[in-house]
Write a protein that holds these residues in place. Structure first.
Motif, PDB file in Angstrom:
ATOM      1  N   MET A 245       8.017  15.623  -2.484  1.00  0.00           N
ATOM      2  CA  MET A 245       9.354  15.039  -2.474  1.00  0.00           C
ATOM      3  C   MET A 245       9.779  14.782  -1.033  1.00  0.00           C
ATOM      4  O   MET A 245       9.520  15.596  -0.156  1.00  0.00           O
ATOM      5  CB  MET A 245      10.337  16.014  -3.134  1.00  0.00           C
ATOM      6  CG  MET A 245      11.796  15.600  -3.050  1.00  0.00           C
ATOM      7  SD  MET A 245      12.896  16.894  -3.696  1.00  0.00           S
ATOM      8  CE  MET A 245      12.987  16.429  -5.422  1.00  0.00           C
ATOM      9  N   ARG A 246      10.409  13.641  -0.826  1.00  0.00           N
ATOM     10  CA  ARG A 246      10.990  13.366   0.491  1.00  0.00           C
ATOM     11  C   ARG A 246      12.467  13.032   0.306  1.00  0.00           C
ATOM     12  O   ARG A 246      12.826  12.364  -0.659  1.00  0.00           O
ATOM     13  CB  ARG A 246      10.253  12.198   1.170  1.00  0.00           C
ATOM     14  CG  ARG A 246       8.813  12.560   1.484  1.00  0.00           C
ATOM     15  CD  ARG A 246       8.059  11.454   2.185  1.00  0.00           C
ATOM     16  NE  ARG A 246       6.685  11.866   2.445  1.00  0.00           N
ATOM     17  CZ  ARG A 246       5.789  11.113   3.056  1.00  0.00           C
ATOM     18  NH1 ARG A 246       6.109   9.890   3.474  1.00  0.00           N
ATOM     19  NH2 ARG A 246       4.560  11.560   3.257  1.00  0.00           N
TER      20      ARG A 246
ATOM     21  N   ASP B  29      11.598   5.434   7.730  1.00  0.00           N
ATOM     22  CA  ASP B  29      10.817   6.575   8.228  1.00  0.00           C
ATOM     23  C   ASP B  29      10.103   7.288   7.078  1.00  0.00           C
ATOM     24  O   ASP B  29       8.954   7.701   7.199  1.00  0.00           O
ATOM     25  CB  ASP B  29      11.731   7.602   8.904  1.00  0.00           C
ATOM     26  CG  ASP B  29      12.211   7.120  10.262  1.00  0.00           C
ATOM     27  OD1 ASP B  29      11.671   6.113  10.755  1.00  0.00           O
ATOM     28  OD2 ASP B  29      13.120   7.758  10.813  1.00  0.00           O
ATOM     29  N   ALA B  30      10.805   7.416   5.968  1.00  0.00           N
ATOM     30  CA  ALA B  30      10.249   8.189   4.855  1.00  0.00           C
ATOM     31  C   ALA B  30       9.029   7.532   4.235  1.00  0.00           C
ATOM     32  O   ALA B  30       8.188   8.210   3.648  1.00  0.00           O
ATOM     33  CB  ALA B  30      11.320   8.410   3.782  1.00  0.00           C
ATOM     34  N   VAL B  31       8.919   6.231   4.357  1.00  0.00           N
ATOM     35  CA  VAL B  31       7.784   5.535   3.733  1.00  0.00           C
ATOM     36  C   VAL B  31       6.844   4.936   4.767  1.00  0.00           C
ATOM     37  O   VAL B  31       5.987   4.118   4.430  1.00  0.00           O
ATOM     38  CB  VAL B  31       8.262   4.440   2.740  1.00  0.00           C
ATOM     39  CG1 VAL B  31       9.078   5.065   1.619  1.00  0.00           C
ATOM     40  CG2 VAL B  31       9.046   3.350   3.442  1.00  0.00           C
ATOM     41  N   ALA B  32       7.003   5.367   6.021  1.00  0.00           N
ATOM     42  CA  ALA B  32       6.215   4.753   7.096  1.00  0.00           C
ATOM     43  C   ALA B  32       4.711   4.856   6.860  1.00  0.00           C
ATOM     44  O   ALA B  32       3.954   3.965   7.218  1.00  0.00           O
ATOM     45  CB  ALA B  32       6.587   5.392   8.437  1.00  0.00           C
TER      46      ALA B  32
ATOM     47  N   PRO C 114       2.133   9.640  -6.654  1.00  0.00           N
ATOM     48  CA  PRO C 114       3.191   9.061  -5.823  1.00  0.00           C
ATOM     49  C   PRO C 114       4.058  10.127  -5.155  1.00  0.00           C
ATOM     50  O   PRO C 114       4.204  11.235  -5.660  1.00  0.00           O
ATOM     51  CB  PRO C 114       4.023   8.274  -6.834  1.00  0.00           C
ATOM     52  CG  PRO C 114       3.827   8.994  -8.120  1.00  0.00           C
ATOM     53  CD  PRO C 114       2.397   9.486  -8.084  1.00  0.00           C
ATOM     54  N   ILE C 115       4.615   9.755  -4.026  1.00  0.00           N
ATOM     55  CA  ILE C 115       5.642  10.555  -3.370  1.00  0.00           C
ATOM     56  C   ILE C 115       6.989  10.123  -3.956  1.00  0.00           C
ATOM     57  O   ILE C 115       7.255   8.938  -4.121  1.00  0.00           O
ATOM     58  CB  ILE C 115       5.628  10.284  -1.852  1.00  0.00           C
ATOM     59  CG1 ILE C 115       4.286  10.705  -1.260  1.00  0.00           C
ATOM     60  CG2 ILE C 115       6.791  10.988  -1.163  1.00  0.00           C
ATOM     61  CD1 ILE C 115       3.987  10.064   0.081  1.00  0.00           C
ATOM     62  N   ILE C 116       7.814  11.100  -4.308  1.00  0.00           N
ATOM     63  CA  ILE C 116       9.144  10.783  -4.832  1.00  0.00           C
ATOM     64  C   ILE C 116      10.139  10.864  -3.670  1.00  0.00           C
ATOM     65  O   ILE C 116      10.281  11.912  -3.042  1.00  0.00           O
ATOM     66  CB  ILE C 116       9.547  11.763  -5.953  1.00  0.00           C
ATOM     67  CG1 ILE C 116       8.529  11.690  -7.110  1.00  0.00           C
ATOM     68  CG2 ILE C 116      10.966  11.482  -6.441  1.00  0.00           C
ATOM     69  CD1 ILE C 116       8.440  10.347  -7.813  1.00  0.00           C
ATOM     70  N   VAL C 117      10.777   9.743  -3.375  1.00  0.00           N
ATOM     71  CA  VAL C 117      11.709   9.676  -2.252  1.00  0.00           C
ATOM     72  C   VAL C 117      13.130   9.546  -2.793  1.00  0.00           C
ATOM     73  O   VAL C 117      13.466   8.548  -3.433  1.00  0.00           O
ATOM     74  CB  VAL C 117      11.392   8.478  -1.334  1.00  0.00           C
ATOM     75  CG1 VAL C 117      12.342   8.467  -0.128  1.00  0.00           C
ATOM     76  CG2 VAL C 117       9.940   8.520  -0.867  1.00  0.00           C
TER      77      VAL C 117
ATOM     78  N   ALA D 153      -4.462   2.504  -6.909  1.00  0.00           N
ATOM     79  CA  ALA D 153      -4.206   2.023  -5.550  1.00  0.00           C
ATOM     80  C   ALA D 153      -4.992   2.785  -4.497  1.00  0.00           C
ATOM     81  O   ALA D 153      -5.287   3.961  -4.649  1.00  0.00           O
ATOM     82  CB  ALA D 153      -2.716   2.134  -5.240  1.00  0.00           C
ATOM     83  N   GLN D 154      -5.282   2.099  -3.432  1.00  0.00           N
ATOM     84  CA  GLN D 154      -5.775   2.725  -2.220  1.00  0.00           C
ATOM     85  C   GLN D 154      -4.567   2.992  -1.341  1.00  0.00           C
ATOM     86  O   GLN D 154      -3.694   2.160  -1.221  1.00  0.00           O
ATOM     87  CB  GLN D 154      -6.726   1.791  -1.490  1.00  0.00           C
ATOM     88  CG  GLN D 154      -7.983   1.468  -2.259  1.00  0.00           C
ATOM     89  CD  GLN D 154      -8.957   2.625  -2.265  1.00  0.00           C
ATOM     90  OE1 GLN D 154      -9.139   3.271  -1.250  1.00  0.00           O
ATOM     91  NE2 GLN D 154      -9.554   2.892  -3.408  1.00  0.00           N
ATOM     92  N   GLY D 155      -4.514   4.131  -0.691  1.00  0.00           N
ATOM     93  CA  GLY D 155      -3.363   4.447   0.155  1.00  0.00           C
ATOM     94  C   GLY D 155      -2.268   5.126  -0.645  1.00  0.00           C
ATOM     95  O   GLY D 155      -2.273   5.109  -1.867  1.00  0.00           O
ATOM     96  N   ARG D 156      -1.333   5.743   0.071  1.00  0.00           N
ATOM     97  CA  ARG D 156      -0.262   6.479  -0.583  1.00  0.00           C
ATOM     98  C   ARG D 156       0.772   5.553  -1.207  1.00  0.00           C
ATOM     99  O   ARG D 156       1.022   4.473  -0.688  1.00  0.00           O
ATOM    100  CB  ARG D 156       0.477   7.392   0.421  1.00  0.00           C
ATOM    101  CG  ARG D 156      -0.352   8.451   1.099  1.00  0.00           C
ATOM    102  CD  ARG D 156      -1.064   9.383   0.138  1.00  0.00           C
ATOM    103  NE  ARG D 156      -0.255   9.943  -0.934  1.00  0.00           N
ATOM    104  CZ  ARG D 156       0.454  11.063  -0.849  1.00  0.00           C
ATOM    105  NH1 ARG D 156       0.474  11.737   0.272  1.00  0.00           N
ATOM    106  NH2 ARG D 156       1.117  11.515  -1.881  1.00  0.00           N
ATOM    107  N   SER D 157       1.358   6.011  -2.296  1.00  0.00           N
ATOM    108  CA  SER D 157       2.434   5.279  -2.951  1.00  0.00           C
ATOM    109  C   SER D 157       3.703   6.115  -2.907  1.00  0.00           C
ATOM    110  O   SER D 157       3.654   7.342  -2.933  1.00  0.00           O
ATOM    111  CB  SER D 157       2.081   4.989  -4.411  1.00  0.00           C
ATOM    112  OG  SER D 157       0.921   4.193  -4.491  1.00  0.00           O
ATOM    113  N   ALA D 158       4.845   5.418  -2.863  1.00  0.00           N
ATOM    114  CA  ALA D 158       6.135   6.093  -2.894  1.00  0.00           C
ATOM    115  C   ALA D 158       7.042   5.379  -3.876  1.00  0.00           C
ATOM    116  O   ALA D 158       6.977   4.153  -4.018  1.00  0.00           O
ATOM    117  CB  ALA D 158       6.769   6.101  -1.504  1.00  0.00           C
ATOM    118  N   ILE D 159       7.858   6.169  -4.573  1.00  0.00           N
ATOM    119  CA  ILE D 159       8.866   5.588  -5.458  1.00  0.00           C
ATOM    120  C   ILE D 159      10.232   6.005  -4.927  1.00  0.00           C
ATOM    121  O   ILE D 159      10.506   7.198  -4.770  1.00  0.00           O
ATOM    122  CB  ILE D 159       8.691   6.067  -6.911  1.00  0.00           C
ATOM    123  CG1 ILE D 159       7.250   5.839  -7.388  1.00  0.00           C
ATOM    124  CG2 ILE D 159       9.678   5.348  -7.824  1.00  0.00           C
ATOM    125  CD1 ILE D 159       6.981   6.343  -8.811  1.00  0.00           C
ATOM    126  N   LEU D 160      11.068   5.017  -4.626  1.00  0.00           N
ATOM    127  CA  LEU D 160      12.397   5.277  -4.074  1.00  0.00           C
ATOM    128  C   LEU D 160      13.432   5.364  -5.182  1.00  0.00           C
ATOM    129  O   LEU D 160      13.470   4.507  -6.060  1.00  0.00           O
ATOM    130  CB  LEU D 160      12.823   4.135  -3.141  1.00  0.00           C
ATOM    131  CG  LEU D 160      11.903   3.718  -2.008  1.00  0.00           C
ATOM    132  CD1 LEU D 160      12.527   2.541  -1.241  1.00  0.00           C
ATOM    133  CD2 LEU D 160      11.683   4.894  -1.067  1.00  0.00           C
TER     134      LEU D 160
END
Lengths: 242, 242
Positions: free
Chosen positions: A37-38, A73-76, A9-12, A108-115
């Motif tokens: 990190m975003r 924008d960050a999770v687009a 996951p991307i950490i936002v 999962a398929q595709g990128r994941s992000a945790i806000l």
């Protein structure tokens, strides 16, 4: 970036306040192999001189951190967005634990992000509205005092359990469309509803938009499905054909 | 102390250096319902004025903390002792993860204790010798930088999974709407698309209907969500409102 990396996951961090906490979050991430990190509107700008010392050597995470003007924008480019909250809110979305979320993310398929929200106040309702699910750490109901880096480390730790594991493939299933495609669909529909007065009275407009977004975010439609629905909308905009 | 409490592990900080870290460990513990802390030869004595502020309100843990002259004394009444180490040592003991240890602890008869060493150096060999097993957090081999409170929180978090902590519930999620409501939505949309020529050519009509139904069935929308979408369709059918 290899396939393993894109499954992490991307950490936002949304509107983080202290640079020190950004550094601590980076350290927490790298301990468990997360590197992306975003930052959305960091309060004190970026780069922040307090972040580096607090990262205890996790500079690679800070150096690669990208800054965005909005959470949207960050999770687009993300197909799966989780919003961490301490308490339940008046939103009807699935609520998952870090363990459950990490299982989903690993498969999962595709990128994941945790806000993650600002230290003091947590995520705003409109940030949460972007997410498919709420991620809540089950915590002592009489003493909930989890700081940002602690919340990040628990999520990173759970995700690390799935590294190196052979994941079941979902090759026949398309991933959910990136957030920006979903946003395009929502904007298209809103542009059609606006002149019909759907968003009136004005005082209710924001809540109505949020409700509509919630209904359309829930399905996790893939690219083809979103395209089908864009076709539906375009068709409805046409003049009748005899 | 009731039976549930005695099944929770005792957190033993062996020769902790900074009072601040003792406070942070207490906070980490209480977040996940652990209240019993023992201190072996804290470097700066006990009580320590730096501990309270760092505990962010977890004073109950600090106030109850007991001080011992040796690690052996601190675990004398414990049936199951785990020694946390970052790296494996030349000791031949079982090595378990926090998840495995917490499962064992939850099922164990008798008290369990988890030993954490001094911030800088970790546990000494003679401390480890007291333990039945080594507890190691699987960490990024290229960046192991877990501080004391982080190690404590991961163990406390895993142990809490076995407690009756309030799990996030989904009681506020409504079930999917009955099929007839979904059918009503689909029929409504189709009636709007029909005059626009969406289902032409005729030869493709059935496949197109099936695709559309598939897209709209996937979300498992509930009653309220279906009602919202019926409202959207009705609004689109209206004349523009100025």
């Amino acid at each position: 970036m290899n396939e393993g990396e894109t499954r992490k996951p991307i950490i936002v961090l949304v509107r983080p306040q202290l640079g020190e906490n950004i550094g601590k979050a980076a350290r927490a991430m790298l301990n468990f192999g997360l590197t992306e990190m975003r930052l959305v509107e960091p309060r004190d700008g970026w780069p922040n001189p307090s972040a580096g010392p607090a990262a205890s050597g996790a500079d690679i995470v800070l150096n690669r951190a990208q800054v965005y003007a909005s959470t949207a924008d960050a999770v687009a480019d993300c197909a799966h967005v989780y919003a961490t909250t301490v308490r339940k809110r008046g939103v009807t979305k699935p609520v998952v634990t870090p363990a459950e979320a990490s299982s989903e993310i690993a498969a999962a398929q595709g990128r994941s992000a945790i806000l993650f929200g600002p230290e003091r106040s947590g995520l705003e309702t409109e940030d949460v509205a972007l997410a498919r699910a709420i991620l809540t750490v089950p915590i002592n109901p009489e003493f909930g005092s989890l700081n940002l880096a602690q919340a990040v480390i628990l999520c990173a730790y759970e995700c690390s359990k799935h590294e190196g594991l052979v994941q079941p493939t979902q090759e026949d299933l398309l991933p959910p469309a990136p957030q920006e495609e979903l946003d395009g669909l929502i904007a298209h529909l809103e542009s059609m509803l606006e002149p019909k007065g759907y968003f009136r009275p004005e005082a209710r407009a924001e809540a109505t938009r949020r409700t509509l977004r919630g209904v359309l975010t829930k399905p996790a439609w893939n690219h083809l499905e979103v395209r089908t629905l864009r076709g539906v909308l375009s068709s409805l905009q046409r003049e009748p054909r005899l």
